[in-house]
Scaffold this active site. Structure first.
Site, PDB file in Angstrom:
ATOM      1  N   ARG A   1      -9.197  10.305  11.451  1.00 58.26           N
ATOM      2  CA  ARG A   1      -8.164   9.457  11.986  1.00 58.26           C
ATOM      3  C   ARG A   1      -7.334  10.120  13.353  1.00 58.26           C
ATOM      4  O   ARG A   1      -7.066   9.430  14.038  1.00 58.26           O
ATOM      5  CB  ARG A   1      -6.710   9.884  10.722  1.00 58.26           C
ATOM      6  CG  ARG A   1      -7.059   9.260   9.453  1.00 58.26           C
ATOM      7  CD  ARG A   1      -7.115   7.871   9.311  1.00 58.26           C
ATOM      8  NE  ARG A   1      -8.095   7.213   9.882  1.00 58.26           N
ATOM      9  CZ  ARG A   1      -9.285   7.027   9.649  1.00 58.26           C
ATOM     10  NH1 ARG A   1      -9.777   7.801   8.482  1.00 58.26           N
ATOM     11  NH2 ARG A   1     -10.249   6.515  10.269  1.00 58.26           N
TER      12      ARG A   1
ATOM     13  N   TYR B   1      -8.740  13.328   7.743  1.00 55.70           N
ATOM     14  CA  TYR B   1      -7.923  13.330   8.966  1.00 55.70           C
ATOM     15  C   TYR B   1      -8.244  13.777  10.377  1.00 55.70           C
ATOM     16  O   TYR B   1      -7.793  13.299  11.075  1.00 55.70           O
ATOM     17  CB  TYR B   1      -6.428  14.068   8.539  1.00 55.70           C
ATOM     18  CG  TYR B   1      -5.435  13.518   7.345  1.00 55.70           C
ATOM     19  CD1 TYR B   1      -5.969  13.911   6.083  1.00 55.70           C
ATOM     20  CD2 TYR B   1      -4.781  12.585   7.718  1.00 55.70           C
ATOM     21  CE1 TYR B   1      -4.778  13.533   5.093  1.00 55.70           C
ATOM     22  CE2 TYR B   1      -3.958  11.951   6.890  1.00 55.70           C
ATOM     23  CZ  TYR B   1      -4.164  12.145   5.778  1.00 55.70           C
ATOM     24  OH  TYR B   1      -3.363  11.803   4.535  1.00 55.70           O
TER      25      TYR B   1
ATOM     26  N   GLN C   1       7.386   5.876  10.119  1.00 57.31           N
ATOM     27  CA  GLN C   1       6.683   6.468   9.034  1.00 57.31           C
ATOM     28  C   GLN C   1       5.121   6.905   9.649  1.00 57.31           C
ATOM     29  O   GLN C   1       4.367   7.213   8.534  1.00 57.31           O
ATOM     30  CB  GLN C   1       6.589   5.312   7.942  1.00 57.31           C
ATOM     31  CG  GLN C   1       8.052   5.088   7.303  1.00 57.31           C
ATOM     32  CD  GLN C   1       7.850   3.724   6.483  1.00 57.31           C
ATOM     33  OE1 GLN C   1       7.526   3.956   5.182  1.00 57.31           O
ATOM     34  NE2 GLN C   1       7.858   2.552   6.997  1.00 57.31           N
ATOM     35  N   ASN C   2       4.765   6.320  10.933  1.00 59.55           N
ATOM     36  CA  ASN C   2       3.508   6.737  11.232  1.00 59.55           C
ATOM     37  C   ASN C   2       3.247   8.150  11.656  1.00 59.55           C
ATOM     38  O   ASN C   2       4.293   8.740  12.068  1.00 59.55           O
ATOM     39  CB  ASN C   2       3.530   5.607  12.630  1.00 59.55           C
ATOM     40  CG  ASN C   2       3.470   4.325  12.094  1.00 59.55           C
ATOM     41  OD1 ASN C   2       3.278   3.911  11.011  1.00 59.55           O
ATOM     42  ND2 ASN C   2       3.564   3.538  13.041  1.00 59.55           N
TER      43      ASN C   2
ATOM     44  N   GLY D   1       6.995  -3.605  11.315  1.00 59.57           N
ATOM     45  CA  GLY D   1       5.385  -3.151  10.747  1.00 59.57           C
ATOM     46  C   GLY D   1       5.508  -2.432   9.545  1.00 59.57           C
ATOM     47  O   GLY D   1       4.653  -1.669   9.332  1.00 59.57           O
ATOM     48  N   THR D   2       6.533  -2.632   8.774  1.00 64.25           N
ATOM     49  CA  THR D   2       6.574  -1.969   7.493  1.00 64.25           C
ATOM     50  C   THR D   2       6.831  -2.833   6.357  1.00 64.25           C
ATOM     51  O   THR D   2       7.658  -3.574   6.205  1.00 64.25           O
ATOM     52  CB  THR D   2       7.569  -0.572   7.406  1.00 64.25           C
ATOM     53  OG1 THR D   2       7.475   0.075   6.003  1.00 64.25           O
ATOM     54  CG2 THR D   2       8.857  -1.359   7.470  1.00 64.25           C
ATOM     55  N   SER D   3       6.000  -2.528   5.180  1.00 69.60           N
ATOM     56  CA  SER D   3       6.113  -3.332   3.982  1.00 69.60           C
ATOM     57  C   SER D   3       7.280  -2.914   3.250  1.00 69.60           C
ATOM     58  O   SER D   3       7.481  -3.305   1.883  1.00 69.60           O
ATOM     59  CB  SER D   3       4.694  -3.092   3.257  1.00 69.60           C
ATOM     60  OG  SER D   3       4.550  -2.106   2.580  1.00 69.60           O
TER      61      SER D   3
ATOM     62  N   HIS E   1       7.192  10.897   7.831  1.00 68.17           N
ATOM     63  CA  HIS E   1       6.020  11.318   7.215  1.00 68.17           C
ATOM     64  C   HIS E   1       5.017  12.152   7.923  1.00 68.17           C
ATOM     65  O   HIS E   1       3.704  12.311   7.520  1.00 68.17           O
ATOM     66  CB  HIS E   1       5.117   9.995   6.685  1.00 68.17           C
ATOM     67  CG  HIS E   1       5.896   9.154   5.884  1.00 68.17           C
ATOM     68  ND1 HIS E   1       5.672   7.793   5.502  1.00 68.17           N
ATOM     69  CD2 HIS E   1       6.993   9.216   4.945  1.00 68.17           C
ATOM     70  CE1 HIS E   1       6.485   7.542   4.512  1.00 68.17           C
ATOM     71  NE2 HIS E   1       7.376   8.226   4.387  1.00 68.17           N
TER      72      HIS E   1
HETATM   73  N1  APR Z   1       2.715  -6.712  13.621  1.00 70.15           N
HETATM   74  C1  APR Z   1       3.640  -6.635  12.710  1.00 70.15           C
HETATM   75  N2  APR Z   1       3.640  -6.369  11.489  1.00 70.15           N
HETATM   76  C2  APR Z   1       2.383  -6.023  11.042  1.00 70.15           C
HETATM   77  C3  APR Z   1       0.980  -6.164  11.591  1.00 70.15           C
HETATM   78  C4  APR Z   1       1.402  -6.570  13.132  1.00 70.15           C
HETATM   79  N3  APR Z   1       0.009  -6.755  13.865  1.00 70.15           N
HETATM   80  N4  APR Z   1       0.096  -6.115  10.828  1.00 70.15           N
HETATM   81  C5  APR Z   1       0.429  -5.698   9.836  1.00 70.15           C
HETATM   82  N5  APR Z   1       1.858  -5.696   9.643  1.00 70.15           N
HETATM   83  C6  APR Z   1       2.922  -5.466   8.878  1.00 70.15           C
HETATM   84  C7  APR Z   1       2.423  -5.864   7.335  1.00 70.15           C
HETATM   85  O1  APR Z   1       3.030  -7.316   7.245  1.00 70.15           O
HETATM   86  C8  APR Z   1       2.924  -4.922   6.270  1.00 70.15           C
HETATM   87  O2  APR Z   1       4.506  -5.421   6.102  1.00 70.15           O
HETATM   88  O3  APR Z   1       2.855  -4.052   8.535  1.00 70.15           O
HETATM   89  C9  APR Z   1       3.089  -3.824   7.210  1.00 70.15           C
HETATM   90  C10 APR Z   1       2.525  -2.539   6.851  1.00 70.15           C
HETATM   91  O4  APR Z   1       2.581  -2.367   5.550  1.00 70.15           O
HETATM   92  P1  APR Z   1       1.850  -0.687   4.996  1.00 70.15           P
HETATM   93  O5  APR Z   1       0.433  -0.667   5.352  1.00 70.15           O
HETATM   94  O6  APR Z   1       2.545  -0.688   3.453  1.00 70.15           O
HETATM   95  O7  APR Z   1       2.456   0.428   6.140  1.00 70.15           O
HETATM   96  P2  APR Z   1       3.678   1.141   5.761  1.00 70.15           P
HETATM   97  O8  APR Z   1       4.740   0.270   5.439  1.00 70.15           O
HETATM   98  O9  APR Z   1       3.894   1.867   7.141  1.00 70.15           O
HETATM   99  O10 APR Z   1       3.393   2.259   4.833  1.00 70.15           O
HETATM  100  C11 APR Z   1       4.512   3.115   4.467  1.00 70.15           C
HETATM  101  O11 APR Z   1       2.950   4.303   2.852  1.00 70.15           O
HETATM  102  O12 APR Z   1       0.792   5.031   2.438  1.00 70.15           O
HETATM  103  C12 APR Z   1       2.007   5.491   3.100  1.00 70.15           C
HETATM  104  O13 APR Z   1       2.544   7.462   4.027  1.00 70.15           O
HETATM  105  C13 APR Z   1       2.183   5.814   4.392  1.00 70.15           C
HETATM  106  O14 APR Z   1       3.557   5.837   6.275  1.00 70.15           O
HETATM  107  C14 APR Z   1       2.917   5.174   4.944  1.00 70.15           C
HETATM  108  C15 APR Z   1       3.602   4.475   4.144  1.00 70.15           C
END
Ligand code: APR
Length: 230
Positions: free
Chosen positions: A60, A57, A90-91, A174-176, A108
Site C-alpha cells: 500500500r 502495508y 479516514q484515509n 468519498g465515504t460510504s 484512522h
Molecule cells: N468519487 C467520489 N466518491 C467515490 C468514488 C469517486 N471516484 N469512488 C468511490 N466513491 C465512494 C463510494 O460511493 C463509497 O461511498 O466512496 C465511498 C467508498 O466507501 P468505502 O470503500 O467504504 O471507503 P470508506 O468509507 O473510506 O471506508 C471507511 O473503512 O475499511 C475501513 O478504515 C477503513 O477508513 C476506512 C473505513
C-alpha cells in the site's frame, strides 16, 4: 455552539483518492486489494500473520508513493486561500497533504507512520520505507503501521467533533459512512451549516445533506468554485 461561516470541514474517505488510482475498501467483491479487510486491518489478523500484514502495508505504501493527488485534493486545498479549512480524513494516504492541504486530521492513522507493539503512543515518521519483520523499537518491540485497525481506538475523534459542530460549510466526500464512530460525525454538523455529500452510489445520504453524485475529481472542483464565488 455558534457557527463560524468562514470555517469549512471536509470529511473524506477512500473515494476521494479513487481518482488517484487507490482502490476503495468496499468495492464490488467486498475485498481490499484481494484481501478480507478483517485479515489485514485487525489486531487478530496481525497477530495471526505479522509478515502478511506488514507486506500488505508495504505494498500500500509503495502504491501511495507512486500515486498523485487528484483534482479533488487540489480543489480542497485551494479552499484554504478563502476559508479556515479542516480536513478530517479516514484515509491513511498522504494525498491531501501532497495536494496542498495544511490542516489534516487522520482519524484512522497514517501509512507514513509506524509504532511499536509495546507502545502505542510513540509514533515514528517512516515516510515510504518498508516495515519488515525484525524492525523493532529500542525496547525490542516489533514495529507496525500506525494505522487504526478494527477494534482499535480512532485518533482525534473529539477534535474532529469540535470542528464539524461549528463549521459553516461541511463537505463529506468519498465515504460510504459504514464505519463508526467516524461516520457518526455527519450528524453533528451545525443545523444552519451548508452540508454537501459527494459519492458514487449512496443509497441513503444523511438527512439535510445536498447529494452530489459523481466522481470527486469532477464534482469537488465545481463545488469549490461555487463556494469561492459565493
Ligand atoms: N468519487 C467520489 N466518491 C467515490 C468514488 C469517486 N471516484 N469512488 C468511490 N466513491 C465512494 C463510494 O460511493 C463509497 O461511498 O466512496 C465511498 C467508498 O466507501 P468505502 O470503500 O467504504 O471507503 P470508506 O468509507 O473510506 O471506508 C471507511 O473503512 O475499511 C475501513 O478504515 C477503513 O477508513 C476506512 C473505513
Amino acid at each position: 455552539m455558534a457557527m463560524n461561516p468562514n470555517k469549512i470541514v471536509v470529511l473524506s474517505g477512500a473515494g476521494v483518492s479513487a481518482d488517484s488510482g487507490i482502490n476503495t475498501f468496499r468495492a464490488a467483491d467486498g475485498l481490499w486489494e484481494s484481501h478480507r479487510v478483517e485479515d489485514v486491518a485487525s489486531p487478530e489478523g496481525f497477530a495471526a500473520n505479522h509478515e502478511l500484514v506488514l507486506r500488505f502495508y508495504n505494498e500500500r505504501r509503495r502504491q501511495i508513493q507512486q500515486a498523485k493527488p487528484n483534482a479533488a485534493h487540489m480543489a480542497i486545498a485551494s479552499l484554504e486561500s478563502h476559508f479556515e479549512v479542516v480536513v478530517i480524513t479516514q484515509n491513511i494516504d498522504d494525498l491531501h497533504e501532497r495536494g496542498g492541504s495544511s490542516n489534516v486530521l487522520h482519524v484512522h492513522g497514517e501509512i507514513t507512520k509506524a509504532r511499536s507493539v509495546y507502545d502505542d503512543v510513540t509514533v515514528f515518521n517512516i515516510g515510504y520505507e518498508d516495515i519488515n519483520l525484525g524492525d523493532t523499537c529500542e525496547l525490542g518491540g516489533q514495529l507496525r503501521p500506525h494505522i487504526v485497525w478494527f477494534g482499535e481506538a480512532v485518533e482525534h475523534i473529539d477534535t474532529a467533533l469540535d470542528h464539524i459542530s461549528d463549521a459553516g460549510k461541511v463537505l463529506v466526500v468519498g465515504t460510504s459512512l459504514n464505519v463508526f464512530p467516524v461516520a457518526g460525525l455527519v450528524r453533528y454538523a451545525h443545523p444552519n451549516a451548508e452540508k454537501v455529500i459527494n459519492a458514487l452510489d449512496l443509497e441513503a445520504p444523511p438527512a439535510n445533506y445536498e447529494y452530489l453524485q459523481g466522481k470527486a475529481a469532477k464534482v469537488v472542483p465545481s463545488l469549490v468554485q461555487r463556494w469561492i464565488a459565493q
